[in-house]
Design a protein around this motif. Structure first.
Motif, PDB file in Angstrom:
ATOM      1  N   PRO A 104       0.830  -1.206   0.000  1.00  0.00           N
ATOM      2  CA  PRO A 104       0.000   0.000   0.000  1.00  0.00           C
ATOM      3  C   PRO A 104       0.858   1.247   0.000  1.00  0.00           C
ATOM      4  CG  PRO A 104       0.094  -0.936   2.199  1.00  0.00           C
ATOM      5  CD  PRO A 104       0.770  -1.914   1.279  1.00  0.00           C
ATOM      6  N   ARG A 105       0.260   2.351  -0.402  1.00  0.00           N
ATOM      7  CA  ARG A 105       0.935   3.632  -0.221  1.00  0.00           C
ATOM      8  C   ARG A 105       1.065   3.905   1.276  1.00  0.00           C
ATOM      9  NH1 ARG A 105      -2.835   7.623  -3.141  1.00  0.00           N
ATOM     10  NH2 ARG A 105      -4.369   6.123  -2.344  1.00  0.00           N
ATOM     11  N   VAL A 106       2.085   4.658   1.618  1.00  0.00           N
ATOM     12  CA  VAL A 106       2.405   4.879   3.034  1.00  0.00           C
ATOM     13  C   VAL A 106       2.494   6.378   3.303  1.00  0.00           C
ATOM     14  CG1 VAL A 106       4.109   4.502   4.858  1.00  0.00           C
ATOM     15  CG2 VAL A 106       3.647   2.694   3.171  1.00  0.00           C
ATOM     16  N   ALA A 107       1.872   6.804   4.390  1.00  0.00           N
ATOM     17  CA  ALA A 107       1.908   8.211   4.786  1.00  0.00           C
ATOM     18  C   ALA A 107       2.430   8.345   6.202  1.00  0.00           C
ATOM     19  CB  ALA A 107       0.520   8.828   4.691  1.00  0.00           C
ATOM     20  N   LEU A 108       3.203   9.378   6.442  1.00  0.00           N
ATOM     21  CA  LEU A 108       3.615   9.791   7.781  1.00  0.00           C
ATOM     22  C   LEU A 108       2.857  11.068   8.108  1.00  0.00           C
ATOM     23  CD1 LEU A 108       5.481  10.039  10.310  1.00  0.00           C
ATOM     24  CD2 LEU A 108       7.147  11.140   8.830  1.00  0.00           C
ATOM     25  N   VAL A 109       2.179  11.092   9.252  1.00  0.00           N
ATOM     26  CA  VAL A 109       1.411  12.265   9.671  1.00  0.00           C
ATOM     27  C   VAL A 109       1.940  12.735  11.019  1.00  0.00           C
ATOM     28  CG1 VAL A 109      -0.871  13.220  10.162  1.00  0.00           C
ATOM     29  CG2 VAL A 109      -0.629  11.382   8.461  1.00  0.00           C
ATOM     30  N   THR A 110       2.435  13.967  11.080  1.00  0.00           N
ATOM     31  CA  THR A 110       2.883  14.519  12.351  1.00  0.00           C
ATOM     32  C   THR A 110       1.730  15.247  13.032  1.00  0.00           C
ATOM     33  OG1 THR A 110       3.628  16.692  11.543  1.00  0.00           O
ATOM     34  CG2 THR A 110       5.173  14.836  11.320  1.00  0.00           C
ATOM     35  N   GLY A 111       1.807  15.347  14.355  1.00  0.00           N
ATOM     36  CA  GLY A 111       0.709  15.964  15.093  1.00  0.00           C
ATOM     37  C   GLY A 111      -0.587  15.213  14.880  1.00  0.00           C
ATOM     38  N   ALA A 112      -0.505  13.872  14.903  1.00  0.00           N
ATOM     39  CA  ALA A 112      -1.623  13.036  14.460  1.00  0.00           C
ATOM     40  C   ALA A 112      -2.532  12.571  15.577  1.00  0.00           C
ATOM     41  CB  ALA A 112      -1.072  11.814  13.718  1.00  0.00           C
ATOM     42  N   LEU A 151      -6.559   9.484   5.095  1.00  0.00           N
ATOM     43  CA  LEU A 151      -5.557   8.812   4.276  1.00  0.00           C
ATOM     44  C   LEU A 151      -5.661   7.295   4.430  1.00  0.00           C
ATOM     45  CD1 LEU A 151      -2.539  11.207   4.902  1.00  0.00           C
ATOM     46  CD2 LEU A 151      -3.772  10.905   2.745  1.00  0.00           C
ATOM     47  N   HIS A 152      -5.898   6.838   5.639  1.00  0.00           N
ATOM     48  CA  HIS A 152      -6.080   5.404   5.862  1.00  0.00           C
ATOM     49  C   HIS A 152      -7.303   4.898   5.102  1.00  0.00           C
ATOM     50  CE1 HIS A 152      -6.934   1.690   8.193  1.00  0.00           C
ATOM     51  NE2 HIS A 152      -5.612   1.610   8.202  1.00  0.00           N
ATOM     52  N   GLN A 153      -8.381   5.667   5.145  1.00  0.00           N
ATOM     53  CA  GLN A 153      -9.586   5.318   4.389  1.00  0.00           C
ATOM     54  C   GLN A 153      -9.297   5.237   2.890  1.00  0.00           C
ATOM     55  OE1 GLN A 153     -12.994   7.906   5.231  1.00  0.00           O
ATOM     56  NE2 GLN A 153     -13.614   7.764   3.100  1.00  0.00           N
ATOM     57  N   ASP A 154      -8.389   6.085   2.413  1.00  0.00           N
ATOM     58  CA  ASP A 154      -8.027   6.110   0.996  1.00  0.00           C
ATOM     59  C   ASP A 154      -7.004   5.040   0.615  1.00  0.00           C
ATOM     60  OD1 ASP A 154      -9.756   8.211   0.725  1.00  0.00           O
ATOM     61  OD2 ASP A 154      -8.216   9.754   0.440  1.00  0.00           O
ATOM     62  N   GLY A 155      -6.633   4.202   1.555  1.00  0.00           N
ATOM     63  CA  GLY A 155      -5.766   3.080   1.234  1.00  0.00           C
ATOM     64  C   GLY A 155      -4.328   3.202   1.669  1.00  0.00           C
ATOM     65  N   PHE A 156      -3.992   4.257   2.397  1.00  0.00           N
ATOM     66  CA  PHE A 156      -2.625   4.414   2.889  1.00  0.00           C
ATOM     67  C   PHE A 156      -2.419   3.608   4.168  1.00  0.00           C
ATOM     68  CE2 PHE A 156      -2.791   8.170   0.248  1.00  0.00           C
ATOM     69  CZ  PHE A 156      -1.472   8.440  -0.100  1.00  0.00           C
ATOM     70  N   GLY A 199       8.226  -0.169   4.406  1.00  0.00           N
ATOM     71  CA  GLY A 199       9.031  -0.359   3.213  1.00  0.00           C
ATOM     72  C   GLY A 199       9.070   0.797   2.241  1.00  0.00           C
ATOM     73  N   ARG A 200       8.305   1.826   2.496  1.00  0.00           N
ATOM     74  CA  ARG A 200       8.281   2.972   1.579  1.00  0.00           C
ATOM     75  C   ARG A 200       7.592   4.146   2.272  1.00  0.00           C
ATOM     76  NH1 ARG A 200       4.334   1.051  -3.192  1.00  0.00           N
ATOM     77  NH2 ARG A 200       4.186   3.280  -3.639  1.00  0.00           N
ATOM     78  N   VAL A 201       7.740   5.338   1.699  1.00  0.00           N
ATOM     79  CA  VAL A 201       7.018   6.522   2.169  1.00  0.00           C
ATOM     80  C   VAL A 201       6.571   7.292   0.937  1.00  0.00           C
ATOM     81  CG1 VAL A 201       7.091   8.665   3.479  1.00  0.00           C
ATOM     82  CG2 VAL A 201       8.373   6.680   4.290  1.00  0.00           C
ATOM     83  N   ASP A 202       5.274   7.474   0.800  1.00  0.00           N
ATOM     84  CA  ASP A 202       4.716   8.157  -0.371  1.00  0.00           C
ATOM     85  C   ASP A 202       4.233   9.567  -0.062  1.00  0.00           C
ATOM     86  OD1 ASP A 202       4.462   5.779  -2.453  1.00  0.00           O
ATOM     87  OD2 ASP A 202       3.832   5.016  -0.505  1.00  0.00           O
TER      88      ASP A 202
END
Length: 254
Positions: A9-17, A29-34, A83-86
């Motif tokens: 899957p695509r991967v996102a990092l969210v600060t202040g989350a 973003l999780h709902q969108d598949g990240f 394994g990745r950051v998108d």
């Protein structure tokens, strides 16, 4: 027979989350598949968010972004886990109010440490992690990066710096196929806003006054801002870089 290996899957990092806009951005973003790596200072809320999203596709890593090396550590954690950051949502920030002529220097420094210096460090770490494969960096600025409001000068300056950085970084990182954009929320119904309104003598009158100053007649919700962030992180925005997208109900269009 050739076995099929699922695309990660695509991967996102969210600060202040752990609350407000950051929490809703992580959910969207999780709902969108990240898959999402969440970070913030409150471990209890962060772990609860990770459990809500699901342990296979979300995790929480506590961090103080004002400490040297923390942004790089977070990117390493995301790469090790997923394994990745998108996409990186550069959202962590601190509020500040005070009459400009009386603001102590240490308060100015503290505001810039998290809103500007730490955010720049996150952008740098994200850019280094994305150099080979590209990606999307989304800075969360503010309507106050564009307009002046009394007692908000120091906060405005810290967010204005990030608005300027967004445009410059977009040009500099474009050869790596790294897109850099920003969203600029207007007044948003977050726990911080609710606490501010509740501290006044007539909260209902203040809330009406705030809404009356917005062309669309209401405050933003964290979901409104999260939708804009999700768009900028999506393939639909693949040819968009260097912009600051107002999410303010028309406030800065006046």
């Amino acid at each position: 027979m050739t076995s099929h290996v699922p695309t990660p899957p695509r991967v996102a990092l969210v600060t202040g989350a752990t609350s407000g806009i950051g929490a809703e951005a992580a959910r969207r973003l999780h709902q969108d598949g990240f898959a999402v790596l969440l970070t913030g200072r409150c471990g209890e809320r962060g772990q609860a968010m990770a459990r809500e999203l699901g342990s296979n596709t979300a995790c929480f890593v506590p961090a103080d972004l004002t400490r040297d090396g923390e942004p790089d550590r977070l990117l390493d954690c995301a790469l090790d886990r997923f394994g990745r950051v998108d996409a990186v949502v550069n959202n962590a920030a601190a509020d500040h109010t005070g009459e400009l002529l009386n603001v102590p220097t240490d308060e100015i420094r503290d505001t810039f440490e998290i809103n500007t210096f730490a955010a720049i460090a996150v952008l740098q770490a994200a850019g280094r992690a994305m150099r080979q494969s590209g990606g999307s960096i989304i800075n969360v600025t503010s309507r106050l990066a564009t307009v002046g409001v009394p007692t908000m000068s120091v906060y405005s300056a810290s967010k204005g710096a990030m608005k300027a950085l967004t445009a410059a970084a977009a040009v500099e990182l474009a050869p790596y196929n790294i897109r850099v954009n920003a969203v600029a929320p207007g007044m948003t119904r977050t726990p911080l806003y609710e606490a501010w309104v509740s501290s006044h003598k007539d909260p209902e009158a203040l809330a009406r006054k705030v809404a009356d100053g917005i062309p669309l007649g209401r405050l933003a919700t964290p979901q409104d801002v999260a939708g804009a962030i999700a768009f900028l992180a999506s393939p639909s925005a693949d040819y968009i870089t260097g912009i600051t997208l107002p999410v303010d109900g028309g406030y800065t269009a006046q």
